[in-house]
Design a protein around this motif. Structure first.
Motif, PDB file in Angstrom:
ATOM      1  N   SER A   1      27.665  41.227  29.284  1.00 61.49           N
ATOM      2  CA  SER A   1      28.497  40.318  28.495  1.00 61.49           C
ATOM      3  C   SER A   1      27.692  39.481  27.517  1.00 61.49           C
ATOM      4  O   SER A   1      28.243  38.972  26.526  1.00 61.49           O
ATOM      5  CB  SER A   1      29.281  39.377  29.418  1.00 61.49           C
ATOM      6  OG  SER A   1      30.187  40.100  30.217  1.00 61.49           O
TER       7      SER A   1
ATOM      8  N   ARG B   1      36.008  44.779  27.882  1.00 61.50           N
ATOM      9  CA  ARG B   1      36.836  44.690  29.082  1.00 61.50           C
ATOM     10  C   ARG B   1      35.996  44.512  30.338  1.00 61.50           C
ATOM     11  O   ARG B   1      34.814  44.818  30.353  1.00 61.50           O
ATOM     12  CB  ARG B   1      37.699  45.953  29.214  1.00 61.50           C
ATOM     13  CG  ARG B   1      38.712  46.125  28.102  1.00 61.50           C
ATOM     14  CD  ARG B   1      39.471  47.423  28.284  1.00 61.50           C
ATOM     15  NE  ARG B   1      38.567  48.579  28.253  1.00 61.50           N
ATOM     16  CZ  ARG B   1      38.927  49.814  28.570  1.00 61.50           C
ATOM     17  NH1 ARG B   1      40.168  50.058  28.975  1.00 61.50           N
ATOM     18  NH2 ARG B   1      38.060  50.807  28.503  1.00 61.50           N
ATOM     19  N   PHE B   2      36.656  44.038  31.367  1.00 56.75           N
ATOM     20  CA  PHE B   2      36.070  43.901  32.699  1.00 56.75           C
ATOM     21  C   PHE B   2      36.308  45.241  33.400  1.00 56.75           C
ATOM     22  O   PHE B   2      37.355  45.479  33.958  1.00 56.75           O
ATOM     23  CB  PHE B   2      36.781  42.758  33.434  1.00 56.75           C
ATOM     24  CG  PHE B   2      36.143  42.342  34.717  1.00 56.75           C
ATOM     25  CD1 PHE B   2      34.973  41.618  34.712  1.00 56.75           C
ATOM     26  CD2 PHE B   2      36.725  42.646  35.939  1.00 56.75           C
ATOM     27  CE1 PHE B   2      34.396  41.198  35.899  1.00 56.75           C
ATOM     28  CE2 PHE B   2      36.150  42.235  37.123  1.00 56.75           C
ATOM     29  CZ  PHE B   2      34.988  41.511  37.098  1.00 56.75           C
TER      30      PHE B   2
ATOM     31  N   ARG C   1      30.856  33.900  28.069  1.00 54.68           N
ATOM     32  CA  ARG C   1      31.374  34.859  29.044  1.00 54.68           C
ATOM     33  C   ARG C   1      30.304  35.234  30.053  1.00 54.68           C
ATOM     34  O   ARG C   1      30.562  35.315  31.261  1.00 54.68           O
ATOM     35  CB  ARG C   1      31.889  36.105  28.324  1.00 54.68           C
ATOM     36  CG  ARG C   1      32.379  37.201  29.267  1.00 54.68           C
ATOM     37  CD  ARG C   1      33.096  38.293  28.508  1.00 54.68           C
ATOM     38  NE  ARG C   1      33.470  39.390  29.374  1.00 54.68           N
ATOM     39  CZ  ARG C   1      34.450  40.236  29.123  1.00 54.68           C
ATOM     40  NH1 ARG C   1      35.166  40.095  28.027  1.00 54.68           N
ATOM     41  NH2 ARG C   1      34.723  41.226  29.947  1.00 54.68           N
TER      42      ARG C   1
ATOM     43  N   ASN D   1      28.256  42.939  35.007  1.00 53.73           N
ATOM     44  CA  ASN D   1      29.139  42.536  33.917  1.00 53.73           C
ATOM     45  C   ASN D   1      28.585  41.334  33.163  1.00 53.73           C
ATOM     46  O   ASN D   1      28.743  41.233  31.945  1.00 53.73           O
ATOM     47  CB  ASN D   1      30.537  42.233  34.457  1.00 53.73           C
ATOM     48  CG  ASN D   1      31.369  43.478  34.661  1.00 53.73           C
ATOM     49  OD1 ASN D   1      32.045  43.945  33.749  1.00 53.73           O
ATOM     50  ND2 ASN D   1      31.324  44.038  35.857  1.00 53.73           N
TER      51      ASN D   1
ATOM     52  N   CYS E   1      35.896  34.328  37.150  1.00 52.31           N
ATOM     53  CA  CYS E   1      36.117  35.652  36.558  1.00 52.31           C
ATOM     54  C   CYS E   1      37.308  35.623  35.604  1.00 52.31           C
ATOM     55  O   CYS E   1      37.285  36.251  34.537  1.00 52.31           O
ATOM     56  CB  CYS E   1      36.342  36.688  37.647  1.00 52.31           C
ATOM     57  SG  CYS E   1      34.859  37.113  38.576  1.00 52.31           S
ATOM     58  N   THR E   2      38.348  34.879  35.974  1.00 53.89           N
ATOM     59  CA  THR E   2      39.519  34.760  35.108  1.00 53.89           C
ATOM     60  C   THR E   2      39.157  34.074  33.793  1.00 53.89           C
ATOM     61  O   THR E   2      39.574  34.498  32.702  1.00 53.89           O
ATOM     62  CB  THR E   2      40.623  33.957  35.814  1.00 53.89           C
ATOM     63  OG1 THR E   2      40.985  34.621  37.031  1.00 53.89           O
ATOM     64  CG2 THR E   2      41.851  33.829  34.923  1.00 53.89           C
TER      65      THR E   2
ATOM     66  N   VAL F   1      37.007  36.686  31.590  1.00 56.67           N
ATOM     67  CA  VAL F   1      37.683  37.793  30.918  1.00 56.67           C
ATOM     68  C   VAL F   1      38.546  37.308  29.756  1.00 56.67           C
ATOM     69  O   VAL F   1      38.971  38.120  28.918  1.00 56.67           O
ATOM     70  CB  VAL F   1      38.541  38.602  31.916  1.00 56.67           C
ATOM     71  CG1 VAL F   1      37.660  39.239  32.969  1.00 56.67           C
ATOM     72  CG2 VAL F   1      39.618  37.737  32.562  1.00 56.67           C
ATOM     73  N   ARG F   2      38.821  36.024  29.683  1.00 56.46           N
ATOM     74  CA  ARG F   2      39.589  35.486  28.565  1.00 56.46           C
ATOM     75  C   ARG F   2      38.722  35.185  27.354  1.00 56.46           C
ATOM     76  O   ARG F   2      39.236  34.744  26.317  1.00 56.46           O
ATOM     77  CB  ARG F   2      40.328  34.220  29.001  1.00 56.46           C
ATOM     78  CG  ARG F   2      41.440  34.475  30.020  1.00 56.46           C
ATOM     79  CD  ARG F   2      42.134  33.193  30.414  1.00 56.46           C
ATOM     80  NE  ARG F   2      43.258  33.455  31.340  1.00 56.46           N
ATOM     81  CZ  ARG F   2      44.001  32.506  31.877  1.00 56.46           C
ATOM     82  NH1 ARG F   2      43.759  31.225  31.586  1.00 56.46           N
ATOM     83  NH2 ARG F   2      44.986  32.823  32.699  1.00 56.46           N
TER      84      ARG F   2
END
Length: 323
Positions: free
Chosen positions: A223, A36-37, A163, A219, A151-152, A155-156
């Motif tokens: 990641s 998760r973010f 990522r 992050n 960022c969108t 996170v997908r």
């Protein structure tokens, strides 16, 4: 003379940031992992000593960067941050106990030479010390919008190189915007004093974007491996900063027959992406098989970076995380 001071400060900033990146990547492998973010990542990192060392490098880099921006154009200072990746390789080679092979040294040398030739050919200069608020509004809207989109997309995706690359590029845009705001603030400080500095909106804006960029970077480092996030961070920061220097501050580059040489040097400097695949950053052997599938390669690269970090200082917590 001021340009020379600016370049020296920019090189020192790149070296300090490289130290910070490696230490932060090391810390990102120690703290609990998550798909998760998450905001709680920062709290976990604050309790990790190696992360504090990394933040020390980031703070030192910010001081050197501020000095560089106060004495030179944005279009000169930020491209020097291409040297951050070679410095990162050196630091990671020591931390992960992977000496750099001769071929890598040659790649580093070509990047340094292309950067020097590119800056000479472009001869960035001119421009203003402040930009109008209307232009700031447009630039910040574009930059923050691009960061939100990246960022969108990040996170997908599952944890892995893709990522990390999206997160790294979002952080790069944030750092470029931070540098542009910092340049305005340092000019206010030098011309109008400390009181004007603390009443300038750019001061608080660069502090906010800097913290946001740091969060995105953390992050990105958790990641996936540095081989994924570092090229996006390094190239993205340099190119976006160059664009902001021209659009915001009206800085100019040489045209005419100098333009093909600038493009050639940019293409050579883009070799930083190939250099980033060096096993020093991924922790995997140099003779990686070419028969792996893309999905297998992504998983192997992520796991390899964890093994490299564990080789530095194995802990039961880390072993459990990457078993």
């Amino acid at each position: 003379m001021l340009i020379a001071v600016s370049l020296v400060c920019a090189v020192l900033a790149a070296a300090s940031n490289a130290l910070g990146n490696v230490m932060q990547r090391r810390a990102a492998l120690i703290v609990p992992q998550s798909d998760r973010f998450r905001i709680g990542l920062m709290w976990d990192l604050l309790r990790t000593p190696v992360w504090v060392l990394g933040i020390g490098g980031v703070i030192l880099a910010a001081l050197f960067q501020g000095a560089a921006l106060a004495t030179g154009p944005l279009a000169v200072v930020q491209p020097v941050f291409l040297l951050e990746l070679p410095f990162t390789l050196l630091v990671a080679g020591i931390a992960f106990r992977h000496p750099m092979p001769r071929a890598t040294w040659l790649s580093v040398g070509s990047i340094v030479v292309s950067l020097c030739l590119g800056l000479f050919a472009a001869a960035p200069g001119g421009g203003t010390l402040q930009a109008p608020v209307s232009l700031w509004t447009a630039v910040m809207t574009c930059c923050l919008g691009a960061m939100a989109v990246l960022c969108t997309l990040a996170v997908r995706r599952r944890v892995g190189p893709s990522r990390a690359a999206y997160m790294g590029l979002a952080a790069a845009i944030g750092y470029a915007l931070t540098a542009a705001l910092m340049k305005s603030s340092t000019d206010t400080l030098s011309r109008e004093g400390i009181a004007a500095f603390f009443t300038s909106w750019q001061t608080y804006a660069f502090a906010a974007t800097g913290v946001c960029s740091l969060f995105l970077l953390e992050n990105a480092l958790q990641s996936g491996p540095l081989v994924a996030s570092q090229p996006a961070l390094t190239l993205g920061d340099a190119l976006v900063s160059l664009t902001l220097g021209i659009t915001l501050y009206g800085e100019t580059l040489r045209g005419g027959w100098w333009l093909p040489l600038q493009l050639l040097c940019l293409a050579l400097a883009a070799g930083v992406t190939r250099l980033s695949r060096n096993h020093t950053l991924s922790g995997e052997p140099a003779d990686t098989s070419d028969t792996t599938t893309p999905a297998d390669h992504e998983t192997a690269t992520t796991n390899a970076s964890g093994h490299a970090a564990a080789h530095v200082r194995p802990t039961p917590r880390e072993t459990a995380t990457h078993s």
